[in-house]
Design an enzyme around this catalytic site. Structure first.
Site, mmCIF file in Angstrom:
data_model
loop_
_atom_site.group_PDB
_atom_site.id
_atom_site.type_symbol
_atom_site.label_atom_id
_atom_site.label_comp_id
_atom_site.label_asym_id
_atom_site.label_seq_id
_atom_site.Cartn_x
_atom_site.Cartn_y
_atom_site.Cartn_z
ATOM 1 N N LEU A 1 -65.202 56.458 28.637
ATOM 2 C CA LEU A 1 -64.325 57.070 27.645
ATOM 3 C C LEU A 1 -63.670 56.052 26.715
ATOM 4 O O LEU A 1 -63.247 56.402 25.610
ATOM 5 C CB LEU A 1 -63.214 57.857 28.364
ATOM 6 C CG LEU A 1 -63.696 58.884 29.400
ATOM 7 C CD1 LEU A 1 -62.530 59.410 30.216
ATOM 8 C CD2 LEU A 1 -64.441 60.009 28.720
ATOM 9 N N HIS A 2 -63.567 54.806 27.140
ATOM 10 C CA HIS A 2 -62.755 53.791 26.443
ATOM 11 C C HIS A 2 -63.529 52.496 26.299
ATOM 12 O O HIS A 2 -63.336 51.580 27.088
ATOM 13 C CB HIS A 2 -61.475 53.551 27.243
ATOM 14 C CG HIS A 2 -60.453 52.725 26.527
ATOM 15 N ND1 HIS A 2 -60.292 51.378 26.752
ATOM 16 C CD2 HIS A 2 -59.523 53.062 25.600
ATOM 17 C CE1 HIS A 2 -59.296 50.918 26.012
ATOM 18 N NE2 HIS A 2 -58.814 51.911 25.310
ATOM 19 N N PHE A 3 -64.285 52.270 25.480
ATOM 20 C CA PHE A 3 -64.922 53.030 24.411
ATOM 21 C C PHE A 3 -66.393 53.138 24.778
ATOM 22 O O PHE A 3 -66.948 52.166 25.284
ATOM 23 C CB PHE A 3 -64.751 52.290 23.080
ATOM 24 C CG PHE A 3 -63.304 52.124 22.686
ATOM 25 C CD1 PHE A 3 -62.669 53.126 21.969
ATOM 26 C CD2 PHE A 3 -62.587 51.006 23.051
ATOM 27 C CE1 PHE A 3 -61.338 52.977 21.584
ATOM 28 C CE2 PHE A 3 -61.259 50.862 22.673
ATOM 29 C CZ PHE A 3 -60.631 51.851 21.941
#
Length: 141
Positions: free
Chosen positions: A49-51
């Site tokens: 999710l990041h990133f």
């Protein structure tokens, strides 16, 4: 006060649980010092999710881990209750990626009444990742 804690022992301390627990082991606690660890895996929930195209460990979770280390030191020094962050400052120098294996938190902490003030250096091996200054209060249960 010289103590170590494994992840199962941390359940007795008022800390986040599950994915929000950012400290997996405390190797050393003494007067004014604490050393903690967090294992890192490509499977950690935040990396996709990041990133997605350039995964890095979120700075907010590094800050959370530093706060948890200071809270654990407070617990080991006799404070019981609910730790609450009051103030933080952070400086980031190097990103943490999924291929890094282990974060080490090295903290220096002072206590006045129910307030703990700490400076936590975060490293991967010998590489300096971040420094976080933490002030937290431990509220009565």
């Amino acid at each position: 006060m010289v103590t170590s804690y494994e992840e199962k022992d941390l359940a007795d301390i008022f800390l986040p649980v599950g994915q929000m627990l950012q400290v997996h082991k405390i190797g050393h606690v003494s007067d004014g010092k604490i050393v903690g660890e967090r294992r890192i895996s490509e499977e950690d929930w935040f990396f996709p999710l990041h990133f997605p195209s350039d995964p890095i460990f979120p700075g907010s979770l590094l800050i959370e881990g530093a706060g948890q280390v200071v809270a654990i030191w407070g617990w080991a020094s006799g404070l019981r209750g609910k730790p609450r962050l009051m103030k933080v400052a952070a400086e980031f120098r190097s990103p943490v990626s999924p291929c890094d294996y282990l974060l080490t938190y090295v903290g220096t902490v002072k206590k006045r009444n129910n307030i703990c003030m700490g400076r936590v250096e975060i490293k991967v091996g010998e590489r300096f990742v971040a420094e976080v200054s933490v002030t937290l209060v431990v509220l009565d249960e």
